[in-house]
Design an enzyme around this catalytic site. Sequence first.
Site, short mmCIF file in Angstrom:
data_model
loop_
_atom_site.label_atom_id
_atom_site.label_comp_id
_atom_site.label_asym_id
_atom_site.label_seq_id
_atom_site.Cartn_x
_atom_site.Cartn_y
_atom_site.Cartn_z
N SER A 1551 0.81 -1.21 0.00
CA SER A 1551 0.00 0.00 0.00
C SER A 1551 0.84 1.26 0.00
CB SER A 1551 -0.91 -0.01 1.24
OG SER A 1551 -0.11 -0.10 2.42
N HIS A 1572 -3.38 -10.89 3.76
CA HIS A 1572 -3.57 -9.45 3.72
C HIS A 1572 -2.93 -8.96 2.42
CE1 HIS A 1572 -4.58 -9.59 8.07
NE2 HIS A 1572 -3.61 -10.50 8.10
N THR A 1573 -3.76 -8.79 1.40
CA THR A 1573 -3.21 -8.47 0.08
C THR A 1573 -2.61 -7.09 0.03
OG1 THR A 1573 -5.37 -7.69 -0.68
CG2 THR A 1573 -4.84 -10.02 -1.06
N CYS A 1574 -3.06 -6.17 0.87
CA CYS A 1574 -2.49 -4.83 0.86
C CYS A 1574 -1.05 -4.83 1.33
CB CYS A 1574 -3.31 -3.88 1.72
SG CYS A 1574 -5.02 -3.73 1.17
N PHE A 1575 -0.73 -5.82 2.18
CA PHE A 1575 0.61 -5.84 2.77
C PHE A 1575 1.40 -7.09 2.37
CE2 PHE A 1575 -0.66 -2.28 5.19
CZ PHE A 1575 -1.98 -2.51 5.60
#
Length: 1606
Positions: A1551, A1572-1575
């Site tokens: 992100s 957690h795809t954002c991280f």
Amino acid sequence: MLLHLCSVKNLYQNRFLGLAAMASPSRNSQSRRRCKEPLRYSYNPDQFHNMDLRGGPHDGVTIPRSTSDTDLVTSDSRSTLMVSSSYYSIGHSQDLVIHWDIKEEVDAGDWIGMYLIDEVLSENFLDYKNRGVNGSHRGQIIWKIDASSYFVEPETKICFKYYHGVSGALRATTPSVTVKNSAAPIFKSIGADETVQGQGSRRLISFSLSDFQAMGLKKGMFFNPDPYLKISIQPGKHSIFPALPHHGQERRSKIIGNTVNPIWQAEQFSFVSLPTDVLEIEVKDKFAKSRPIIKRFLGKLSMPVQRLLERHAIGDRVVSYTLGRRLPTDHVSGQLQFRFEITSSIHPDDEEISLSTEPESAQIQDSPMNNLMESGSGEPRSEAPESSESWKPEQLGEGSVPDGPGNQSIELSRPAEEAAVITEAGDQGMVSVGPEGAGELLAQVQKDIQPAPSAEELAEQLDLGEEASALLLEDGEAPASTKEEPLEEEATTQSRAGREEEEKEQEEEGDVSTLEQGEGRLQLRASVKRKSRPCSLPVSELETVIASACGDPETPRTHYIRIHTLLHSMPSAQGGSAAEEEDGAEEESTLKDSSEKDGLSEVDTVAADPSALEEDREEPEGATPGTAHPGHSGGHFPSLANGAAQDGDTHPSTGSESDSSPRQGGDHSCEGCDASCCSPSCYSSSCYSTSCYSSSCYSASCYSPSCYNGNRFASHTRFSSVDSAKISESTVFSSQDDEEEENSAFESVPDSMQSPELDPESTNGAGPWQDELAAPSGHVERSPEGLESPVAGPSNRREGECPILHNSQPVSQLPSLRPEHHHYPTIDEPLPPNWEARIDSHGRVFYVDHVNRTTTWQRPTAAATPDGMRRSGSIQQMEQLNRRYQNIQRTIATERSEEDSGSQSCEQAPAGGGGGGGSDSEAESSQSSLDLRREGSLSPVNSQKITLLLQSPAVKFITNPEFFTVLHANYSAYRVFTSSTCLKHMILKVRRDARNFERYQHNRDLVNFINMFADTRLELPRGWEIKTDQQGKSFFVDHNSRATTFIDPRIPLQNGRLPNHLTHRQHLQRLRSYSAGEASEVSRNRGASLLARPGHSLVAAIRSQHQHESLPLAYNDKIVAFLRQPNIFEMLQERQPSLARNHTLREKIHYIRTEGNHGLEKLSCDADLVILLSLFEEEIMSYVPLQAAFHPGYSFSPRCSPCSSPQNSPGLQRASARAPSPYRRDFEAKLRNFYRKLEAKGFGQGPGKIKLIIRRDHLLEGTFNQVMAYSRKELQRNKLYVTFVGEEGLDYSGPSREFFFLLSQELFNPYYGLFEYSANDTYTVQISPMSAFVENHLEWFRFSGRILGLALIHQYLLDAFFTRPFYKALLRLPCDLSDLEYLDEEFHQSLQWMKDNNITDILDLTFTVNEEVFGQVTERELKSGGANTQVTEKNKKEYIERMVKWRVERGVVQQTEALVRGFYEVVDSRLVSVFDARELELVIAGTAEIDLNDWRNNTEYRGGYHDGHLVIRWFWAAVERFNNEQRLRLLQFVTGTSSVPYEGFAALRGSNGLRRFCIEKWGKITSLPRAHTCFNRLDLPPYPSYSMLYEKLLTAVEETSTFGLE
């Protein structure tokens, strides 16, 4: 005795797969039995329960795991094909169930074939089934096996193989299945009373075929085919009847040019066959252009003659059949029509064959053999309709073969696979057959023969063609009352007259066997050489054919006897092959007039290999005819009908050193030893049969290592065929083009290189010469013990033994037919100390005195003279000896240990032989290295010896992939290498197969060359010592292996790595994962050649030693990759403008581009090419190869590091045309600069936002409506946020990445109509012309362009892979011809052929193209008036340009413009213009391959995990177990996308910038992993076992699809 064949090493067993045996031609009959190691048919550990290892219990068996296997945890990552049972009883067992689990790409056209266990050709299936159109990777089918002609034995071993429909690649193979047929006939030995039974139910049919025409043949891309017919008679598929002389008749029709509806007018073909035979007609395309770009196979028809007879009986003369396929995936169309007429029939009732055992007398002049000789020298007559009438019953009456003082027997040589005891039974005329000899015939045939038609007519009808079995009767000695001198003179005359014709006819003949007579005894030798043919007949038809031809009172055994005696009583059985009609112009002749030039006369055997047509079957001139013909009084030989002649005593032999040899015309001291030399089954379907031809050595037999099976007669020439096999190993190389060697698999000896000769002084009859003459010919007094271990090796004497002197006494009995696998006669007297026996290239034994450094032909005794050698009385002769042994030092060699097959024979080279200037150390080195081959190749002792030789620094150095890199860095060595053809040849040979190093290790040039790389400043390796010989020459002692050598061990590349000053040249090579049926890794990683080598070769061992290390890319690979660039010709012409006019050099470059390393190796000695490449040294070294575009199976990692992806899933094939840019650093700089400028100009920086609220079930429509609602400026400037309806996740780039991933999968999906696959075999997509019928299609393409632009500026990757012209269109660059290579390879090759060749009067083209729209074909002009404009040599450039433009733009011009417009609404064209098409591809799509090493090295751990933690080790083991598609899903599960940035996992973004892949310890063991795809983080619970972790991880990866908010 067959049991002993089990000891034959597996390495060469595959060489016998194509051998057909006289006893029965079918692949599943006795002659095709294999005593092979069960391990050969094992594929992975979990399949061993289906196998019976040597009849033992089904206990666990372990096999060594390949270190290249990416799956070190389990074997589940490999494709498997399993069968429900390993035993099947016809009529009693349940149907078999075939299960498949295919990890690679599958296709609806995939098929499963049933094969005999030793079958290697995919087209030779017994039966096949298409696996269906469901497209699944796993499944099963039920297979019912019926009793048929396939299973004529009580037990038959078969297996099932899974083939990929598109590529034809073998995916998987089952273990062997034993099919039991209780109804199979049991063959028994024959007695005399059986020979007269049931002879009234067989007939030979003579028929003619005419009025051929075909309709609707398959058409090529540009060219109509130039069809011709290839017609042959073959034994019925899996017939129980034997191969007979008429089998293999072949005719070829004329070529009808440029048509799909050919008519062959005024052509008539006559054949002779049994009703059980099969008429095979193959329609092929001549395609005589310089670069074939289409398959030549147009269809085939296999029709039982019985079917044609039935049609004829009901009045059908003209028959028509639909053409069939060889493989289920062949594309064949059209029908074939022809007229079938019976011209005559030979009924057995009219041709009763007397099998009386009472001898009858006849004059030799009335025999068919004599008739054959009288007409044998004439030209073969052209086919005429009346020739078929020559088969008349009255011409083929009872006959008699002259009988000598003793008993007369006809002995059929046994097949290579059967080694039965055959003894002659004295006066009874009976022949006893060993217990293992089922199917073998030995019977006396004595009959009166009436006047017969000429041999030419019969040879014309019994044309023994390319696949024939030949049974040629030669006239031998006359009976006791007949003088032999006139016959001898006649033979000589006929030999000269027929020589030229024979050379032409030998090109595609099978093994020619001879019937020779010595001391009144005939010896008939049969051999069968027939290609296996695909089963194109239903089982029921074959059963009907056999049933209709068999009468009740006659068994197959008695039928064999009657048919055989019938055929071989006819003069036609003695006829040679008529000249091939077309092959003479097509096939390459390697020896045209050498026999006339050198005066070499004796042609003994023709052993033609389809891939290596050998014509050089002649005797070395060193073998003086007076003494070289044991078994023939006076040394005379009859001639073959087609001119394979012998010279007899009246024609002196000439050669390099035989001029001084006196003729011993009346000397017959070796008479009767052995009378033939040709192998009963010389054809090998899986090996190159190497031969040598020179002015000074001609072999009289097949050189293939598979020829000798321990059951042949020894040679009547100077040396036996066994001994002559060594010639192929002992020849040096010629300076002629290597391409000839590669094409024909020959080794040639220049005329200046003379073979070692015998001592001229010793040719006095009873001296040491006779000692050596007797030895190669075998021995009369032989004990049955030799039968115990028939082997596929070259040796037939025991080590340490010497020949028996014959003392000029003729022998009255020929040796019985039995295996001979030792070279030495049976004398057990040991040699004196410091003496050694060796064998030269002619199979002659000589003795080396290591004390005095001398050699002698005489066997030394314990009271040997001090000097160890009987000196010559002539200084001149002594000088000749010295010169010869200097040559021997370079040319002599020994056979490989694999060919010894357990005989433990020692064949050694006189490396330091007397007169050659060698030293003790040199001889010791030779002895040490050659001792490695005394044991069988698979014995533990031998394995240890090979390991010692493996440690040889020279072997490591030469076979290292970076050898050429080091070579180019050493200027002086490079000059020596390029200036010496011989040196090049040796290096290439050793690189191709490291075992060749033994042959060349003492070559002075090679030793000096290798020593040029030695760094004398370094210390010697551990265990090495340097010493000096008496001449002051340094040599090196290896105490580790107890060997000496002149090669300095301080040469580079000993640890598999380059020297420090060359490390900057390393470019790591991607390794490819291999599935069943593909080439070995050894062959791919060897720098000089892509030819597969035996798996246990030295190179393989070296490869396995350093498997864990990153292998550098070989220099040759870099050259090939560099030349395969699309715009290579423009680059080359910039520095060498003359290339545009040098068409020959351009053609060579094309050849390398097409053939790869194989082609480069052939052209490695071409001066023009070397000069051209030298101009681009730096570019070649810095080039990162474009491998994926040409090897779709290769996996590219972001950093080009070695990664083996175990399987390439269908989705990954879309990346097949993507590769790194040529200058990686340059591209990385471009990429950083591009993103920096985007940020500086405010692209995607805000402050405004583009908020996309997406519904997963309406992804495409919702995105279209929202994106198209934004203005151009908003799209460029605003930040992007994506939210999925009903999912509370925040977009810190995770949802956005998944959004682009999912959107690209739908938007660019070929099934939505906007895009289409560019070709059937790739997953790259292009704009579809059919998209014009999509509503509002131009807006959809504008939308597609906007999505491409948004992904580019926000640094997201798309899961869509386009063709190269697509990216050029985005960059607004023009396309050229090279771009078509990524679009349509066949179309590109066709246009390339037009560009490179003169098309005058070849192509009838206009400036038009045919377009198909919804099934309707329309013609479109490429330019105004194009329909009336012919394409000529002058305007072809314009035609090619317009064709390229049409192929790229056809129907998609408006769509492309709309897409490009949408793309540049988001991206500034000036920023993107810095990239080329390949670079833009990488920026947009990234790379889809997973490099596990890179992934693991760039992974972070939290919560107590670390890289050595047990759970983490389990995790990576699970990832390794995943196939590539599952790995991509895991990556998508954690990061939101399955794509990897160009920079690799280190460049994964989160992100707020770069964020590595992270694994955190979280959750209970009952929970699934969480992402957690954002991280880019994976929450992984500490599972207590590997199995639980694997199941949970797999469930999470494959089932999870939504986001949640913490």
